[in-house]
Each structure stands twice: as C-alpha cells, then as structure tokens.
Motif scaffolding. Structure first.
Motif, PDB file in Angstrom:
ATOM      1  N   LEU A   1      -6.425   1.240   4.042  1.00  0.00           N
ATOM      2  CA  LEU A   1      -6.464  -0.356   4.457  1.00  0.00           C
ATOM      3  C   LEU A   1      -6.810  -0.524   5.760  1.00  0.00           C
ATOM      4  O   LEU A   1      -6.251   0.197   6.697  1.00  0.00           O
ATOM      5  N   SER A   2      -7.674  -1.414   5.917  1.00  0.00           N
ATOM      6  CA  SER A   2      -7.945  -1.673   7.487  1.00  0.00           C
ATOM      7  C   SER A   2      -6.983  -2.741   7.891  1.00  0.00           C
ATOM      8  O   SER A   2      -6.668  -3.519   7.237  1.00  0.00           O
TER       9      SER A   2
ATOM     10  N   ARG B   1      -8.276  -5.177   9.569  1.00  0.00           N
ATOM     11  CA  ARG B   1      -8.878  -6.534   9.133  1.00  0.00           C
ATOM     12  C   ARG B   1      -8.397  -7.084   7.501  1.00  0.00           C
ATOM     13  O   ARG B   1      -8.617  -8.178   7.236  1.00  0.00           O
ATOM     14  N   ASP B   2      -8.549  -5.937   6.634  1.00  0.00           N
ATOM     15  CA  ASP B   2      -8.112  -6.337   5.365  1.00  0.00           C
ATOM     16  C   ASP B   2      -6.677  -6.696   5.229  1.00  0.00           C
ATOM     17  O   ASP B   2      -6.460  -7.687   4.708  1.00  0.00           O
TER      18      ASP B   2
ATOM     19  N   ALA C   1      -6.071 -10.699   3.886  1.00  0.00           N
ATOM     20  CA  ALA C   1      -4.913 -10.719   2.631  1.00  0.00           C
ATOM     21  C   ALA C   1      -3.816 -11.855   3.314  1.00  0.00           C
ATOM     22  O   ALA C   1      -3.556 -12.718   2.572  1.00  0.00           O
TER      23      ALA C   1
END
Length: 121
Positions: free
Chosen positions: A69-70, A72-73, A77
């Motif tokens: 997971l970044s 940014r992700d 979300a």
C-alpha cells in the motif's frame, strides 16, 4: 527510496500510523516510549523503527501483511470513504428534518402532576 521520519509512541497493541497498526514482538520493551519510525511513501505496509537513531526492528501492518500500500492509496481510500459517508448523511438529513418538523408542530403534552402526601392534608 526516501525514508520519511515520524515520531510515535509505542502502544500496547503496536504503533499506530496513518490509521494502520504495526506490530513486532521486538517492540514489547518500548511500550510507552517515543520512537522514530521511517517509512517509504510508496509502500507503507511496513515501517522501520528506531530508538535514538538505533535500528530496533521492522514492524508490519498486520491487517495487510502481503499487500503493498502506498500512502497515496491510503489517503485516496480515506477521501472516498469520507465522500460516501457525507453522501449518506446528506441523504438522511431531509428525512430527519421532516420527522423533527412533525414533532415541533404537535403541542407538547402536559404530564399529570403527581400528588404528594403533603397535599392530602
């Protein structure tokens, strides 16, 4: 990879960062202490933990151990979830407002006064 440093306090259930919980058995003696974590913004599935610039361990996000997971992700979300909640709340406002308006238009009922023994004398 650029490692971004942040200070965090080690909790009993691990290190909390960006809504995730990171665990490692090595953290047990550090509960209640402030440590420095370093993470790569492109992959926050694990963080590196330091105490006064001394490497302690790598802590893993137990909820997503094999998922890269970044940052940014995670932020995207969160924004999507906030928008969904806001939409749900906005959809419910007219229903609640109409229900409250119906209550306001009815006159309040008076409760019968309870008699006390002193009033019987």
């Amino acid at each position: 990879m650029t490692a971004v440093p942040k200070n965090r306090v080690v909790q009993r259930d691990g290190i909390h960062f960006q809504g995730q919980r990171y665990l490692s058995p090595t953290l047990a003696p550090f509960v209640g202490r402030t440590i420095t974590i370093r993470y790569g913004p492109r992959d926050i599935s694990e963080i590196r933990v330091f105490d006064h610039d001394t490497f302690i361990c790598t802590a893993i996000d137990e909820d997503h151990p094999n998922l890269r997971l970044s940052l940014r992700d995670v932020e995207a979300a969160r924004r999507a979830r906030r928008r969904e909640l806001r939409r749900t709340i906005n959809d419910r406002i007219p229903t609640v407002a109409a229900r409250d308006q119906a209550r306001i238009s009815d006159p309040p009922r008076r409760r019968p006064r309870l008699r006390t023994y002193e009033e019987d004398d």
